[in-house]
Design a protein around this motif. Structure first.
Motif, PDB file in Angstrom:
ATOM      1  N   ASN A 101       0.816  -1.204   0.000  1.00 41.51           N
ATOM      2  CA  ASN A 101       0.000   0.000   0.000  1.00 41.51           C
ATOM      3  C   ASN A 101       0.852   1.256   0.000  1.00 41.51           C
ATOM      4  OD1 ASN A 101       0.807   0.517   2.654  1.00 41.51           O
ATOM      5  ND2 ASN A 101      -1.162   0.013   3.550  1.00 41.51           N
ATOM      6  N   ILE A 102       0.177   2.367  -0.260  1.00 43.72           N
ATOM      7  CA  ILE A 102       0.795   3.685  -0.282  1.00 43.72           C
ATOM      8  C   ILE A 102      -0.184   4.661   0.356  1.00 43.72           C
ATOM      9  CG2 ILE A 102       2.362   3.411  -2.245  1.00 43.72           C
ATOM     10  CD1 ILE A 102       0.171   4.335  -4.082  1.00 43.72           C
ATOM     11  N   ASP A 103       0.342   5.715   0.937  1.00 40.23           N
ATOM     12  CA  ASP A 103      -0.477   6.755   1.555  1.00 40.23           C
ATOM     13  C   ASP A 103      -0.383   7.993   0.678  1.00 40.23           C
ATOM     14  OD1 ASP A 103      -2.095   7.389   3.981  1.00 40.23           O
ATOM     15  OD2 ASP A 103      -0.588   8.966   4.212  1.00 40.23           O
ATOM     16  N   ILE A 104      -1.528   8.553   0.326  1.00 39.99           N
ATOM     17  CA  ILE A 104      -1.556   9.682  -0.605  1.00 39.99           C
ATOM     18  C   ILE A 104      -1.813  11.001   0.129  1.00 39.99           C
ATOM     19  CG2 ILE A 104      -4.044   9.565  -1.171  1.00 39.99           C
ATOM     20  CD1 ILE A 104      -3.103  10.003  -4.154  1.00 39.99           C
ATOM     21  N   GLY A 105      -1.247  12.065  -0.400  1.00 36.84           N
ATOM     22  CA  GLY A 105      -1.489  13.414   0.087  1.00 36.84           C
ATOM     23  C   GLY A 105      -1.543  14.353  -1.104  1.00 36.84           C
ATOM     24  N   TYR A 106      -2.086  15.548  -0.908  1.00 41.29           N
ATOM     25  CA  TYR A 106      -2.267  16.473  -2.022  1.00 41.29           C
ATOM     26  C   TYR A 106      -2.458  17.885  -1.501  1.00 41.29           C
ATOM     27  CZ  TYR A 106      -6.796  15.096  -0.279  1.00 41.29           C
ATOM     28  OH  TYR A 106      -7.822  14.790   0.569  1.00 41.29           O
ATOM     29  N   VAL A 122      -5.047  13.714  -8.502  1.00 35.04           N
ATOM     30  CA  VAL A 122      -5.100  12.545  -7.620  1.00 35.04           C
ATOM     31  C   VAL A 122      -5.680  11.341  -8.355  1.00 35.04           C
ATOM     32  CG1 VAL A 122      -6.134  11.624  -5.501  1.00 35.04           C
ATOM     33  CG2 VAL A 122      -5.073  13.888  -5.490  1.00 35.04           C
ATOM     34  N   THR A 123      -6.702  11.546  -9.185  1.00 34.61           N
ATOM     35  CA  THR A 123      -7.262  10.446  -9.974  1.00 34.61           C
ATOM     36  C   THR A 123      -6.200   9.844 -10.883  1.00 34.61           C
ATOM     37  OG1 THR A 123      -9.486  11.380  -9.876  1.00 34.61           O
ATOM     38  CG2 THR A 123      -9.042   9.847 -11.678  1.00 34.61           C
ATOM     39  N   ALA A 124      -5.402  10.687 -11.529  1.00 38.69           N
ATOM     40  CA  ALA A 124      -4.330  10.180 -12.412  1.00 38.69           C
ATOM     41  C   ALA A 124      -3.297   9.387 -11.604  1.00 38.69           C
ATOM     42  CB  ALA A 124      -3.654  11.328 -13.142  1.00 38.69           C
ATOM     43  N   LEU A 125      -2.943   9.879 -10.422  1.00 44.16           N
ATOM     44  CA  LEU A 125      -1.973   9.162  -9.600  1.00 44.16           C
ATOM     45  C   LEU A 125      -2.527   7.833  -9.091  1.00 44.16           C
ATOM     46  CD1 LEU A 125      -0.386  12.117  -7.619  1.00 44.16           C
ATOM     47  CD2 LEU A 125       0.763  10.635  -9.269  1.00 44.16           C
ATOM     48  N   LEU A 156     -13.811  10.342  -4.380  1.00 45.02           N
ATOM     49  CA  LEU A 156     -12.863   9.448  -5.049  1.00 45.02           C
ATOM     50  C   LEU A 156     -13.044   7.982  -4.633  1.00 45.02           C
ATOM     51  CD1 LEU A 156      -9.665  11.676  -4.904  1.00 45.02           C
ATOM     52  CD2 LEU A 156     -11.111  11.201  -6.893  1.00 45.02           C
ATOM     53  N   SER A 157     -14.132   7.694  -3.908  1.00 44.36           N
ATOM     54  CA  SER A 157     -14.513   6.340  -3.484  1.00 44.36           C
ATOM     55  C   SER A 157     -13.662   5.767  -2.357  1.00 44.36           C
ATOM     56  CB  SER A 157     -14.519   5.373  -4.676  1.00 44.36           C
ATOM     57  OG  SER A 157     -15.433   5.822  -5.652  1.00 44.36           O
ATOM     58  N   PHE A 158     -12.967   6.622  -1.611  1.00 52.04           N
ATOM     59  CA  PHE A 158     -12.272   6.148  -0.418  1.00 52.04           C
ATOM     60  C   PHE A 158     -13.329   5.815   0.640  1.00 52.04           C
ATOM     61  CE2 PHE A 158      -8.637   7.989  -2.417  1.00 52.04           C
ATOM     62  CZ  PHE A 158      -7.515   7.451  -1.799  1.00 52.04           C
TER      63      PHE A 158
END
Length: 175
Positions: A101-106, A122-125, A156-158
């Motif tokens: 897994n990875i943790d995303i930020g923006y 974020v969608t592209a990433l 984003l469906s999280f």
């Protein structure tokens, strides 16, 4: 499992270009030196770099120090493809091979918010990360009172997986 070296130089969307930060770019920004970015044809967007970017750069440098070259699982600059202005950043805090897994930020500069840029980047990433075949989950965190981030992550469906007094924790699994 270790993340492989990044095999692409950029991601592009309808309105954006995403380019990974390098250690040199981060260090230069911290020294208020934008000459390398200018040499790449990039410009500082209105309000960029904002204080959160400056505060995050040492962590990005630390993440990059753990890999030989960018893997894509670090941070990316968000650039408007019509003006080549850098308006924000998005990305990951490194790859966790054990959990896959990875943790995303923006973040987007205030002047460019509410225009859909964060969602587009974020969608592209997310699409790129899942396409690598080594990521099965993307996680995120936000403050419990950050209604904009809560709505954004839900859009984003999280799925919210837990909450404590300080943070809300989110997950998006590869289908």
């Amino acid at each position: 499992m270790k993340a492989p070296k990044l095999t692409i130089e950029r991601l592009t969307t309808e309105r954006l270009i995403l380019i990974p930060f390098t250690t040199k770019i981060c260090r230069d920004i911290l020294k208020d030196d934008f000459s390398d970015l200018a040499a790449m044809g990039l410009k500082k967007g209105k309000g960029w770099p904002y204080s959160d970017v400056i505060e995050t750069l040492p962590r990005i440098i630390d993440n990059l120090s753990k890999v030989e070259e960018p893997t894509g699982f670090e941070s990316w600059m968000i650039i408007k493809n019509d003006t080549f202005e850098i308006i924000g950043d998005a990305g990951f805090k490194g790859y966790n091979g054990e959990e896959k897994n990875i943790d995303i930020g923006y973040g987007i500069s205030k002047e460019e918010r509410r225009k859909g840029y964060a969602e587009e980047a974020v969608t592209a990433l997310i699409q790129w990360a899942f396409s690598t075949g080594i990521v099965s989950e993307i996680t995120a965190r936000c403050l419990p009172d950050n209604v904009n981030s809560i709505n954004f992550l839900q859009k984003l469906s999280f799925t919210k997986i837990k909450q404590d007094t300080e943070m809300m924790y989110w997950s998006l699994r590869k289908i």
